[in-house]
Design a protein around this motif. Structure first.
Motif, PDB file in Angstrom:
ATOM      1  N   PRO A 150      14.153  25.948  30.048  1.00  0.00           N
ATOM      2  CA  PRO A 150      13.259  25.757  28.902  1.00  0.00           C
ATOM      3  C   PRO A 150      13.964  25.853  27.544  1.00  0.00           C
ATOM      4  O   PRO A 150      13.540  25.234  26.576  1.00  0.00           O
ATOM      5  CB  PRO A 150      12.221  26.875  29.056  1.00  0.00           C
ATOM      6  N   ASP A 151      15.074  26.603  27.492  1.00  0.00           N
ATOM      7  CA  ASP A 151      15.805  26.738  26.228  1.00  0.00           C
ATOM      8  C   ASP A 151      16.821  25.605  26.017  1.00  0.00           C
ATOM      9  O   ASP A 151      17.600  25.635  25.069  1.00  0.00           O
ATOM     10  CB  ASP A 151      16.503  28.100  26.138  1.00  0.00           C
ATOM     11  N   GLY A 152      16.800  24.596  26.897  1.00  0.00           N
ATOM     12  CA  GLY A 152      17.693  23.447  26.751  1.00  0.00           C
ATOM     13  C   GLY A 152      19.020  23.576  27.467  1.00  0.00           C
ATOM     14  O   GLY A 152      19.824  22.641  27.468  1.00  0.00           O
ATOM     15  N   GLU A 153      19.289  24.741  28.067  1.00  0.00           N
ATOM     16  CA  GLU A 153      20.551  24.927  28.784  1.00  0.00           C
ATOM     17  C   GLU A 153      20.570  24.127  30.079  1.00  0.00           C
ATOM     18  O   GLU A 153      19.561  24.038  30.769  1.00  0.00           O
ATOM     19  CB  GLU A 153      20.780  26.415  29.095  1.00  0.00           C
ATOM     20  N   TRP A 154      21.726  23.537  30.382  1.00  0.00           N
ATOM     21  CA  TRP A 154      21.917  22.808  31.631  1.00  0.00           C
ATOM     22  C   TRP A 154      22.607  23.723  32.630  1.00  0.00           C
ATOM     23  O   TRP A 154      23.448  24.543  32.272  1.00  0.00           O
ATOM     24  CB  TRP A 154      22.837  21.614  31.436  1.00  0.00           C
ATOM     25  N   PRO A 198      22.835  17.871  34.068  1.00  0.00           N
ATOM     26  CA  PRO A 198      21.648  17.612  33.236  1.00  0.00           C
ATOM     27  C   PRO A 198      20.361  17.445  34.041  1.00  0.00           C
ATOM     28  O   PRO A 198      19.291  17.296  33.467  1.00  0.00           O
ATOM     29  CB  PRO A 198      22.013  16.302  32.527  1.00  0.00           C
ATOM     30  N   ARG A 199      20.451  17.482  35.364  1.00  0.00           N
ATOM     31  CA  ARG A 199      19.245  17.383  36.193  1.00  0.00           C
ATOM     32  C   ARG A 199      18.464  18.695  36.229  1.00  0.00           C
ATOM     33  O   ARG A 199      17.282  18.705  36.561  1.00  0.00           O
ATOM     34  CB  ARG A 199      19.614  16.999  37.627  1.00  0.00           C
ATOM     35  N   VAL A 200      19.156  19.810  35.958  1.00  0.00           N
ATOM     36  CA  VAL A 200      18.496  21.117  35.936  1.00  0.00           C
ATOM     37  C   VAL A 200      18.633  21.669  34.525  1.00  0.00           C
ATOM     38  O   VAL A 200      19.710  22.105  34.111  1.00  0.00           O
ATOM     39  CB  VAL A 200      19.120  22.091  36.967  1.00  0.00           C
ATOM     40  N   VAL A 201      17.532  21.615  33.780  1.00  0.00           N
ATOM     41  CA  VAL A 201      17.522  22.042  32.384  1.00  0.00           C
ATOM     42  C   VAL A 201      16.513  23.187  32.233  1.00  0.00           C
ATOM     43  O   VAL A 201      15.363  23.069  32.643  1.00  0.00           O
ATOM     44  CB  VAL A 201      17.153  20.871  31.440  1.00  0.00           C
ATOM     45  N   ALA A 205      27.294  14.601  17.260  1.00  0.00           N
ATOM     46  CA  ALA A 205      26.220  13.603  17.283  1.00  0.00           C
ATOM     47  C   ALA A 205      26.748  12.256  17.797  1.00  0.00           C
ATOM     48  O   ALA A 205      26.075  11.582  18.593  1.00  0.00           O
ATOM     49  CB  ALA A 205      25.609  13.446  15.899  1.00  0.00           C
ATOM     50  N   HIS A 206      27.938  11.859  17.375  1.00  0.00           N
ATOM     51  CA  HIS A 206      28.544  10.607  17.834  1.00  0.00           C
ATOM     52  C   HIS A 206      28.727  10.615  19.350  1.00  0.00           C
ATOM     53  O   HIS A 206      28.372   9.642  20.041  1.00  0.00           O
ATOM     54  CB  HIS A 206      29.889  10.388  17.135  1.00  0.00           C
ATOM     55  N   HIS A 207      29.256  11.706  19.871  1.00  0.00           N
ATOM     56  CA  HIS A 207      29.509  11.764  21.312  1.00  0.00           C
ATOM     57  C   HIS A 207      28.228  11.976  22.118  1.00  0.00           C
ATOM     58  O   HIS A 207      28.122  11.500  23.252  1.00  0.00           O
ATOM     59  CB  HIS A 207      30.588  12.798  21.626  1.00  0.00           C
ATOM     60  N   GLU A 208      27.242  12.635  21.535  1.00  0.00           N
ATOM     61  CA  GLU A 208      25.945  12.731  22.210  1.00  0.00           C
ATOM     62  C   GLU A 208      25.319  11.344  22.320  1.00  0.00           C
ATOM     63  O   GLU A 208      24.728  11.005  23.349  1.00  0.00           O
ATOM     64  CB  GLU A 208      25.034  13.702  21.464  1.00  0.00           C
ATOM     65  N   GLU A 209      25.482  10.543  21.299  1.00  0.00           N
ATOM     66  CA  GLU A 209      24.979   9.162  21.366  1.00  0.00           C
ATOM     67  C   GLU A 209      25.733   8.381  22.447  1.00  0.00           C
ATOM     68  O   GLU A 209      25.133   7.657  23.236  1.00  0.00           O
ATOM     69  CB  GLU A 209      25.139   8.486  20.005  1.00  0.00           C
ATOM     70  N   ARG A 210      27.051   8.557  22.506  1.00  0.00           N
ATOM     71  CA  ARG A 210      27.869   7.889  23.532  1.00  0.00           C
ATOM     72  C   ARG A 210      27.425   8.297  24.934  1.00  0.00           C
ATOM     73  O   ARG A 210      27.345   7.467  25.844  1.00  0.00           O
ATOM     74  CB  ARG A 210      29.354   8.251  23.315  1.00  0.00           C
ATOM     75  N   LEU A 211      27.103   9.567  25.124  1.00  0.00           N
ATOM     76  CA  LEU A 211      26.709  10.089  26.435  1.00  0.00           C
ATOM     77  C   LEU A 211      25.235   9.835  26.742  1.00  0.00           C
ATOM     78  O   LEU A 211      24.822   9.927  27.895  1.00  0.00           O
ATOM     79  CB  LEU A 211      27.007  11.587  26.515  1.00  0.00           C
ATOM     80  N   GLY A 212      24.452   9.556  25.711  1.00  0.00           N
ATOM     81  CA  GLY A 212      23.037   9.257  25.918  1.00  0.00           C
ATOM     82  C   GLY A 212      22.123  10.458  25.955  1.00  0.00           C
ATOM     83  O   GLY A 212      20.957  10.333  26.315  1.00  0.00           O
ATOM     84  N   MET A 213      22.605  11.619  25.590  1.00  0.00           N
ATOM     85  CA  MET A 213      21.748  12.814  25.531  1.00  0.00           C
ATOM     86  C   MET A 213      22.402  13.927  24.733  1.00  0.00           C
ATOM     87  O   MET A 213      23.608  13.940  24.549  1.00  0.00           O
ATOM     88  CB  MET A 213      21.344  13.304  26.920  1.00  0.00           C
ATOM     89  N   ARG A 214      21.541  14.838  24.257  1.00  0.00           N
ATOM     90  CA  ARG A 214      22.014  15.992  23.483  1.00  0.00           C
ATOM     91  C   ARG A 214      22.653  16.989  24.447  1.00  0.00           C
ATOM     92  O   ARG A 214      22.127  17.251  25.521  1.00  0.00           O
ATOM     93  CB  ARG A 214      20.844  16.633  22.746  1.00  0.00           C
ATOM     94  N   LEU A 215      23.760  17.550  24.024  1.00  0.00           N
ATOM     95  CA  LEU A 215      24.459  18.547  24.833  1.00  0.00           C
ATOM     96  C   LEU A 215      23.685  19.861  24.838  1.00  0.00           C
ATOM     97  O   LEU A 215      22.963  20.167  23.887  1.00  0.00           O
ATOM     98  CB  LEU A 215      25.874  18.767  24.283  1.00  0.00           C
ATOM     99  N   PRO A 216      23.850  20.663  25.890  1.00  0.00           N
ATOM    100  CA  PRO A 216      23.135  21.944  25.953  1.00  0.00           C
ATOM    101  C   PRO A 216      23.648  22.916  24.882  1.00  0.00           C
ATOM    102  O   PRO A 216      24.803  22.847  24.471  1.00  0.00           O
ATOM    103  CB  PRO A 216      23.426  22.452  27.361  1.00  0.00           C
TER     104      PRO A 216
END
Length: 193
Positions: free
Chosen positions: A146-150, A141-144, A64-75
């Motif tokens: 429907p299941d959230g996978e990048w 992250p430009r191609v996501v 969660a800390h690093h997702e906040e740093r990166l600005g988005m949730r990881l796949p």
């Protein structure tokens, strides 16, 4: 095989796959050691892989800390991988060294020259491995899905373009077919550079 997703359970059998890779790396090393002449065996022994090629998994708080740093949730498949092993050692010879989440960053920040050379969308990808001998693994992250996978990329100087995969799971099993489950997805090649 990807298991059905339970709300709090894993979808991807990372622990099984990584244990298989780890076991096969050690078996290969033992075979190399056994077939090496006694006078040269010390050279093989000096390159013995660590007992576990992975690392302790990342906690939910760390992710969660690093997702906040990166600005988005990881796949999902990458996130689940990090929970099993927060990085992976290149000694496996099965893939590049995968970075721990604390070292992951946007390609434009981590390796701006790579983004400039390859152009869009490489500059906007997540840089998840070391760049070794002209090869790096990236998540787009430009191609996501429907299941959230990048979308995932295997970018190497010897490829005719970027090799694209549907997800991080497909990248890992596609780059390492000897360790892939029977149902892994296929990849496609794109001239992006």
């Amino acid at each position: 095989m990807i298991t059905p997703h339970a709300p709090d359970g894993p979808r991807y059998p990372w622990a099984d796959l990584l244990q298989t890779v780890n076991r096969r790396v050690h078996q290969h090393h033992a075979q190399s050691e056994a077939s090496t002449p006694l006078g040269s065996r010390h050279l093989v022994e000096a390159h013995r892989p660590p007992d576990w090629l992975g690392a302790t998994g990342a906690s939910e708080a760390e992710l969660a800390h690093h997702e906040e740093r990166l600005g988005m949730r990881l796949p999902p498949s990458y996130r689940e991988f990090l929970q099993v092993s927060n990085g992976w050692d290149e000694e496996s010879r099965s893939c590049l060294r995968l970075l721990p989440v604390a070292e992951v960053g946007w390609t434009r920040d981590v390796d701006p020259e790579l983004g400039e050379i390859w152009g869009d969308p490489v500059g906007d990808t997540l840089y998840i491995s070391e760049y070794i001998e002209g090869q790096v693994c990236l998540l787009n992250p430009r191609v996501v899905e429907p299941d959230g996978e990048w979308q995932a990329f295997d970018l190497a100087s010897w490829h005719p373009g970027v090799i694209e995969y549907r997800s991080f799971w497909d990248l890992m099993t596609g780059m390492n077919p000897e360790f892939a489950p029977e149902e892994s997805a296929s990849s496609t090649t794109s001239d992006s550079g």
